[in-house]
Write an enzyme that holds these catalytic residues in place. Structure first.
Site, mmCIF file in Angstrom:
data_model
loop_
_atom_site.group_PDB
_atom_site.id
_atom_site.type_symbol
_atom_site.label_atom_id
_atom_site.label_comp_id
_atom_site.label_asym_id
_atom_site.label_seq_id
_atom_site.Cartn_x
_atom_site.Cartn_y
_atom_site.Cartn_z
ATOM 1 N N ALA A 33 0.802 -1.229 0.000
ATOM 2 C CA ALA A 33 0.000 0.000 0.000
ATOM 3 C C ALA A 33 0.833 1.276 0.000
ATOM 4 O O ALA A 33 0.464 2.267 -0.630
ATOM 5 C CB ALA A 33 -0.933 0.000 1.212
ATOM 6 N N ARG A 45 -13.627 6.859 2.589
ATOM 7 C CA ARG A 45 -14.552 7.086 3.698
ATOM 8 C C ARG A 45 -14.873 8.569 3.785
ATOM 9 O O ARG A 45 -14.074 9.358 4.273
ATOM 10 C CB ARG A 45 -13.919 6.625 5.014
ATOM 11 N N GLN A 110 0.704 -6.174 -3.739
ATOM 12 C CA GLN A 110 -0.514 -6.376 -2.954
ATOM 13 C C GLN A 110 -1.594 -5.392 -3.397
ATOM 14 O O GLN A 110 -2.734 -5.496 -2.966
ATOM 15 C CB GLN A 110 -0.222 -6.126 -1.467
ATOM 16 N N HIS A 128 -3.448 -9.754 -4.990
ATOM 17 C CA HIS A 128 -4.834 -9.593 -4.515
ATOM 18 C C HIS A 128 -5.792 -9.220 -5.635
ATOM 19 O O HIS A 128 -6.906 -8.773 -5.375
ATOM 20 C CB HIS A 128 -4.888 -8.546 -3.392
ATOM 21 N N CYS A 157 -24.387 -14.909 -19.034
ATOM 22 C CA CYS A 157 -25.289 -15.884 -18.393
ATOM 23 C C CYS A 157 -26.541 -15.227 -17.794
ATOM 24 O O CYS A 157 -27.445 -15.928 -17.335
ATOM 25 C CB CYS A 157 -24.541 -16.683 -17.329
ATOM 26 N N SER A 197 4.542 -3.177 5.349
ATOM 27 C CA SER A 197 5.096 -3.496 6.666
ATOM 28 C C SER A 197 5.172 -5.002 6.875
ATOM 29 O O SER A 197 5.642 -5.469 7.908
ATOM 30 C CB SER A 197 4.242 -2.857 7.757
ATOM 31 N N ASN A 218 10.784 1.853 2.786
ATOM 32 C CA ASN A 218 9.515 2.048 3.495
ATOM 33 C C ASN A 218 9.581 3.344 4.295
ATOM 34 O O ASN A 218 10.668 3.812 4.630
ATOM 35 C CB ASN A 218 9.256 0.853 4.430
#
Ligand SMILES: [Zn+2]
Length: 248
Positions: A33, A45, A110, A128, A157, A197, A218
């Site tokens: 991420a 959010r 990821q 993912h 379908c 991490s 990082n």
């Protein structure tokens, strides 16, 4: 002993990394991420929306897909829309360029954003899945993103079962992709881990397959069960931009 480079010493660390990249015959990158956050992906959010009270772990699940498709559909439509217009940052382009120069072999990620491919990377293992490609959960055929956003039924379908190609909570990981990533990491002489991490199983196991050097980029130091040859602590985009100067 780990060798940690940050702030004033970062340039020295970057030069070390450039040397490792040139010496390595097989370099693999693993991103999380932290690689994408510098692309300013908006927080889905909303401040006052009811999404604030929604737990993504509940909604982004096969259970919600099966039991409450309208909620699932609304959630993913919103996630996809927040990613529209998000562009790769300099770091994504540097990695794509290193692949073109033959200096890195593949990227295991990821992230589901597709930003590596958008920047031009070709050999990407999406651990993912990818949020911008859509398939039918019933017949498994690929359909257009627009069909999903419009809330349509599967054009093959007829079932109301369209979904993004991401791994939902409660689902198995794409084993074929993971095996390829594992095999590449086993072959690697250098593994560069960026923006993760490594706390989550099973991705935290992947570096254990590495037999060569391991480097971390990082924004904070992490503890892991394996030793890093060097750690570069800072923003991935800035560190990769700096790296570009030394790998010409
Ligand atoms: Zn279908």
């Amino acid at each position: 002993m780990d060798k940690i480079f940050k702030e004033d010493s970062i340039n020295k660390g970057v030069k070390n990394l450039a040397k490792m990249i040139k010496e390595s015959e097989y370099t693999v990158v693993l991103t999380g991420a932290g690689m994408d956050t510098e692309s300013n992906i908006p927080d889905f959010r909303g401040k006052d929306g009811w999404w604030e009270n929604i737990d993504p772990i509940q909604v982004a699940s096969i259970h919600t897909f099966e039991s409450n498709y309208p909620l699932f559909h609304e959630f993913y439509s919103m996630r996809i829309k927040t990613l529209e217009g998000v562009e790769p940052h300099k770091g994504h382009y540097v990695l794509a360029d290193l692949e073109k120069k033959g200096l890195i072999h593949s990227i295991a990620t990821q992230n589901v954003s597709g930003l590596h491919q958008k920047a031009g990377s070709n050999n990407v293992y999406e651990l993912h899945g990818n949020i911008r490609t859509i398939r039918c959960n019933h017949c498994n055929k690929e359909v257009k993103l627009e069909d999903f956003l419009a809330g349509e039924n599967c054009s093959f379908c007829g079932k109301k079962a369209l979904r993004p190609n991401v791994v939902l909570f409660g689902e198995a990981l794409p084993i074929d992709v993971w095996i390829k990533a594992e095999e590449d990491i086993k072959k690697s002489q250098l593994l560069i881990i960026i923006g993760t991490s490594l706390e989550v199983y099973p991705v935290n196991f992947l570096p254990m397959y590495a037999k060569g050097k391991i480097v971390l980029i990082n924004n904070e130091d992490i503890n892991a069960n394996y030793e890093f040859d060097i750690k570069l602590i800072g923003k991935a985009g800035e560190i990769l931009k700096e790296l570009e100067k030394y790998v010409e």
